[in-house]
Design a protein around this motif. Structure first.
Motif, PDB file in Angstrom:
ATOM      1  N   GLN A 112      32.115  47.941  47.141  1.00 18.56           N
ATOM      2  CA  GLN A 112      32.972  46.247  46.161  1.00 18.56           C
ATOM      3  C   GLN A 112      32.876  45.165  46.895  1.00 18.56           C
ATOM      4  O   GLN A 112      33.295  45.128  48.020  1.00 18.56           O
ATOM      5  CB  GLN A 112      34.794  46.700  45.358  1.00 18.56           C
ATOM      6  CG  GLN A 112      35.016  47.731  44.499  1.00 18.56           C
ATOM      7  CD  GLN A 112      35.904  47.980  44.277  1.00 18.56           C
ATOM      8  OE1 GLN A 112      36.880  47.461  45.130  1.00 18.56           O
ATOM      9  NE2 GLN A 112      36.495  47.336  43.145  1.00 18.56           N
ATOM     10  N   SER A 113      32.511  44.264  46.479  1.00 16.37           N
ATOM     11  CA  SER A 113      32.687  43.002  47.142  1.00 16.37           C
ATOM     12  C   SER A 113      33.796  41.928  48.059  1.00 16.37           C
ATOM     13  O   SER A 113      33.667  42.123  48.909  1.00 16.37           O
ATOM     14  CB  SER A 113      32.125  41.859  45.848  1.00 16.37           C
ATOM     15  OG  SER A 113      31.179  41.661  45.254  1.00 16.37           O
ATOM     16  N   ASP A 114      35.069  42.910  47.379  1.00 15.14           N
ATOM     17  CA  ASP A 114      36.046  42.059  48.073  1.00 15.14           C
ATOM     18  C   ASP A 114      36.004  43.278  49.378  1.00 15.14           C
ATOM     19  O   ASP A 114      36.780  42.702  50.216  1.00 15.14           O
ATOM     20  CB  ASP A 114      37.692  42.479  47.141  1.00 15.14           C
ATOM     21  CG  ASP A 114      37.368  41.682  46.105  1.00 15.14           C
ATOM     22  OD1 ASP A 114      37.098  40.749  46.020  1.00 15.14           O
ATOM     23  OD2 ASP A 114      38.360  42.036  45.242  1.00 15.14           O
ATOM     24  N   ALA A 115      35.499  44.649  49.364  1.00 11.64           N
ATOM     25  CA  ALA A 115      35.975  45.051  50.584  1.00 11.64           C
ATOM     26  C   ALA A 115      35.140  45.214  51.373  1.00 11.64           C
ATOM     27  O   ALA A 115      35.489  44.258  52.959  1.00 11.64           O
ATOM     28  CB  ALA A 115      36.099  47.020  50.062  1.00 11.64           C
ATOM     29  N   VAL A 116      33.728  44.037  51.110  1.00  8.86           N
ATOM     30  CA  VAL A 116      32.909  43.821  52.378  1.00  8.86           C
ATOM     31  C   VAL A 116      33.574  42.385  52.750  1.00  8.86           C
ATOM     32  O   VAL A 116      33.305  42.202  53.859  1.00  8.86           O
ATOM     33  CB  VAL A 116      31.597  43.542  51.928  1.00  8.86           C
ATOM     34  CG1 VAL A 116      31.308  42.672  52.190  1.00  8.86           C
ATOM     35  CG2 VAL A 116      31.304  44.610  51.291  1.00  8.86           C
ATOM     36  N   ILE A 117      33.502  41.174  52.154  1.00  7.86           N
ATOM     37  CA  ILE A 117      34.523  40.055  52.508  1.00  7.86           C
ATOM     38  C   ILE A 117      35.739  41.229  53.400  1.00  7.86           C
ATOM     39  O   ILE A 117      35.830  39.785  54.330  1.00  7.86           O
ATOM     40  CB  ILE A 117      34.677  39.430  50.845  1.00  7.86           C
ATOM     41  CG1 ILE A 117      33.688  38.733  50.659  1.00  7.86           C
ATOM     42  CG2 ILE A 117      35.332  38.218  51.656  1.00  7.86           C
ATOM     43  CD1 ILE A 117      33.579  38.579  49.083  1.00  7.86           C
ATOM     44  N   GLU A 118      36.614  41.052  52.859  1.00 10.92           N
ATOM     45  CA  GLU A 118      38.139  41.879  53.805  1.00 10.92           C
ATOM     46  C   GLU A 118      36.957  41.707  54.918  1.00 10.92           C
ATOM     47  O   GLU A 118      37.613  41.844  56.481  1.00 10.92           O
ATOM     48  CB  GLU A 118      38.887  42.941  52.857  1.00 10.92           C
ATOM     49  CG  GLU A 118      39.851  42.275  52.270  1.00 10.92           C
ATOM     50  CD  GLU A 118      40.235  43.418  51.564  1.00 10.92           C
ATOM     51  OE1 GLU A 118      40.759  44.606  52.013  1.00 10.92           O
ATOM     52  OE2 GLU A 118      40.848  42.839  50.213  1.00 10.92           O
ATOM     53  N   GLU A 119      36.232  42.714  55.871  1.00 10.92           N
ATOM     54  CA  GLU A 119      35.507  43.413  56.349  1.00 10.92           C
ATOM     55  C   GLU A 119      34.791  42.142  57.718  1.00 10.92           C
ATOM     56  O   GLU A 119      36.026  42.259  58.704  1.00 10.92           O
ATOM     57  CB  GLU A 119      34.387  44.694  56.361  1.00 10.92           C
ATOM     58  CG  GLU A 119      34.108  45.420  57.507  1.00 10.92           C
ATOM     59  CD  GLU A 119      33.450  45.863  56.750  1.00 10.92           C
ATOM     60  OE1 GLU A 119      32.539  46.838  57.464  1.00 10.92           O
ATOM     61  OE2 GLU A 119      33.486  46.885  55.672  1.00 10.92           O
ATOM     62  N   ALA A 120      34.427  41.433  56.494  1.00 14.85           N
ATOM     63  CA  ALA A 120      33.754  40.403  57.642  1.00 14.85           C
ATOM     64  C   ALA A 120      34.932  39.390  57.547  1.00 14.85           C
ATOM     65  O   ALA A 120      34.909  38.886  59.272  1.00 14.85           O
ATOM     66  CB  ALA A 120      32.974  39.953  56.349  1.00 14.85           C
TER      67      ALA A 120
END
Length: 99
Positions: free
Chosen positions: A83-91
């Motif tokens: 999910q995009s949210d997970a990718v953004i949180e990781e970044a």
């Protein structure tokens, strides 16, 4: 020769990754800055000049981290099933960790 390289490193503004071409060139530039810091510390240069070069080196490292996190985020957004949210949180976590 070291003095000439040191002069160039200490009197040039920190270059962006795009200006230097790629990550390996940026790392080589940072390596030159660190070598210059070591040489001026050994020659008992004024503290303010050492701190100035160190600040420039830190700026170069920060730019490289930002570039790498941005590129990684772009790649993850394009080629991930997460999910995009997970990718953004990781970044964001990578950015916070780098500070």
């Amino acid at each position: 020769m070291k003095e000439a390289v040191g002069f160039l490193v200490s009197h040039q503004p920190s270059k962006s990754v795009e200006e230097l071409g790629d990550v390996s060139e940026q790392l080589a530039f940072i390596e030159q800055q660190v070598a210059y810091v070591l040489s001026i510390m050994n020659s008992q240069t004024e503290c303010r000049q050492v701190v100035s070069v160190l600040a420039s080196t830190r700026a170069s490292v920060d730019q490289l981290i930002s570039y790498m996190v941005t590129k990684n985020l772009q790649e993850c957004m394009l080629h991930t099933d997460k999910q995009s949210d997970a990718v953004i949180e990781e970044a964001i976590a990578m950015i916070v960790k780098s500070r």
